[in-house]
Write an enzyme that holds these catalytic residues in place. Sequence first.
Site, PDB file in Angstrom:
ATOM      1  N   ARG A 100       0.737  -1.128  -0.095  1.00 36.09           N
ATOM      2  CA  ARG A 100      -0.006   0.057  -0.109  1.00 36.09           C
ATOM      3  C   ARG A 100       0.961   1.448  -0.049  1.00 36.09           C
ATOM      4  NH1 ARG A 100      -3.692  -2.737   3.792  1.00 36.09           N
ATOM      5  NH2 ARG A 100      -5.360  -3.541   2.456  1.00 36.09           N
ATOM      6  N   LYS A 122       4.624  11.473 -11.208  1.00 32.60           N
ATOM      7  CA  LYS A 122       3.605  10.464 -11.956  1.00 32.60           C
ATOM      8  C   LYS A 122       4.115   9.249 -12.290  1.00 32.60           C
ATOM      9  CE  LYS A 122       1.157  13.725 -14.927  1.00 32.60           C
ATOM     10  NZ  LYS A 122       0.771  14.098 -16.397  1.00 32.60           N
ATOM     11  N   GLU A 164      12.374  17.620 -24.654  1.00 36.09           N
ATOM     12  CA  GLU A 164      11.704  18.123 -23.439  1.00 36.09           C
ATOM     13  C   GLU A 164      12.231  19.441 -22.829  1.00 36.09           C
ATOM     14  OE1 GLU A 164       8.879  17.085 -21.814  1.00 36.09           O
ATOM     15  OE2 GLU A 164       8.639  15.181 -22.616  1.00 36.09           O
ATOM     16  N   LYS A 209      10.099  22.552 -14.293  1.00 32.07           N
ATOM     17  CA  LYS A 209       9.032  21.624 -14.181  1.00 32.07           C
ATOM     18  C   LYS A 209       8.709  21.786 -12.660  1.00 32.07           C
ATOM     19  CE  LYS A 209       7.302  16.904 -14.861  1.00 32.07           C
ATOM     20  NZ  LYS A 209       7.567  15.852 -15.680  1.00 32.07           N
ATOM     21  N   GLU A 219      -2.699  17.783 -11.438  1.00 32.18           N
ATOM     22  CA  GLU A 219      -3.088  18.101 -12.839  1.00 32.18           C
ATOM     23  C   GLU A 219      -4.545  18.459 -13.057  1.00 32.18           C
ATOM     24  OE1 GLU A 219      -2.734  15.818 -17.082  1.00 32.18           O
ATOM     25  OE2 GLU A 219      -0.842  15.714 -16.022  1.00 32.18           O
ATOM     26  N   ARG A 223      -0.774  22.561 -14.439  1.00 33.17           N
ATOM     27  CA  ARG A 223       0.019  21.202 -14.941  1.00 33.17           C
ATOM     28  C   ARG A 223      -0.193  20.723 -16.243  1.00 33.17           C
ATOM     29  NH1 ARG A 223       2.566  16.449 -11.131  1.00 33.17           N
ATOM     30  NH2 ARG A 223       3.641  15.286 -12.939  1.00 33.17           N
ATOM     31  N   ASN A 227       1.651  19.040 -20.767  1.00 35.71           N
ATOM     32  CA  ASN A 227       1.242  17.954 -21.961  1.00 35.71           C
ATOM     33  C   ASN A 227       1.424  18.419 -23.272  1.00 35.71           C
ATOM     34  OD1 ASN A 227       0.479  16.117 -20.029  1.00 35.71           O
ATOM     35  ND2 ASN A 227      -1.569  16.960 -19.681  1.00 35.71           N
ATOM     36  N   HIS A 230       2.157  16.272 -26.391  1.00 35.13           N
ATOM     37  CA  HIS A 230       2.176  14.802 -25.832  1.00 35.13           C
ATOM     38  C   HIS A 230       0.799  14.091 -26.445  1.00 35.13           C
ATOM     39  CE1 HIS A 230       5.442  15.941 -23.301  1.00 35.13           C
ATOM     40  NE2 HIS A 230       5.580  14.694 -22.723  1.00 35.13           N
ATOM     41  N   HIS A 234       2.245  11.177 -28.229  1.00 34.73           N
ATOM     42  CA  HIS A 234       1.802   9.702 -27.480  1.00 34.73           C
ATOM     43  C   HIS A 234       1.089   8.670 -28.556  1.00 34.73           C
ATOM     44  CE1 HIS A 234       1.662  10.723 -23.065  1.00 34.73           C
ATOM     45  NE2 HIS A 234       3.070  10.390 -23.371  1.00 34.73           N
ATOM     46  N   HIS A 246      10.286   8.463 -26.982  1.00 33.18           N
ATOM     47  CA  HIS A 246       9.277   9.292 -26.337  1.00 33.18           C
ATOM     48  C   HIS A 246       9.668  10.624 -27.014  1.00 33.18           C
ATOM     49  CE1 HIS A 246       6.765  10.973 -23.689  1.00 33.18           C
ATOM     50  NE2 HIS A 246       7.591  11.665 -23.258  1.00 33.18           N
TER      51      HIS A 246
END
Length: 352
Positions: A100, A122, A164, A209, A219, A223, A227, A230, A234, A246
Amino acid sequence: MVIIESGLINDLGARASRVAPAHRYAIITDENVAALYAKQLSFATAICIPAGERYKTRETWARVTDEMLAKGFGRDTAIIAVGGGVVGDLAGFVAATYMRGIPFVQVPTTLLAMIDASIGGKTGVDTPAGKNLVGAFHQPAAVLIDPTVLATLPLRELRAGLAEAIKHGIIADAGYFDRTVEALPALLAPGGSRSAAMRSLIEGSVAIKESVVARDEREHGLRKILNFGHTLGHAAEASSGYALLHGEAIAIGMAVESRLAERLGLAEAGTADRVRMALARAALPCQVPSSLDPERLVALTKTDKKARRERVEYALPHAIGRMAGGSSDWGIAVDDADALAAARIMAVDPNR
């Protein structure tokens, strides 16, 4: 906490014990990194995964967690992720879910992971339906960055990381964008000649960042600007069967999405050309390659996490250093027809 220090990887055990005290440590890494840094990682039990995006899956997550259980790791364990973005995302998701939730430390070994994937909390894995669709927010106890490890990074991977950095300038800091573009020859030069420029780039991107994440960790608003590139990026990555790195896919996404922003009247004229110029100077793709079908790219955006009520949200620039969409929580819903038109404009003609 982000620590940037040359040679840090040679003292990793002591550093980890200071930032994430634990009874035992489990190092999660990939086969490529393990071969390069076997001596530096020998202080703890290492669990190796195959290298590559296609192994960032629920099956790999299950294998790693089962191996940790079999080795008797308990709640007094901390995980150390040593590798690129795939390792960091997967190890972070293991840490978020094992018993957990247990602490973890990010030790990124690629430029892209140093300035992007390791920062912000993330974590997750890919599924057949799309990238990063199963995951959790789980902040690392620390991010330990050693720029000297980039000496072993292949040039293609280095270029992918620069995508990036260019993105960070576009979304938040025009001065940083200009400095990054100007420094590209030094950044791509072999050996030590790029060390000062590289450290400056890492520090600048990390600051951007961290600033964005600190104001919107989960987000819900600001935030979303991270993206940029992206949504279609993606899709390009998945459509290529992950043959594209990527950063290469995000470069394609930024080229198309900046053109989309101009088409929608959101971006100042010339913004898309400046984006393409920067990408080209870094020898990154700045058009949709003929191997990718624009219609399929747009169709794949429907499975993206940013899809809302049959429309896909994009993060789009207003100008270099400033994003559009502040009045709509930084996410802009776009019709597929407009996205497809922009993708077609930016597509390489297969007949040429």
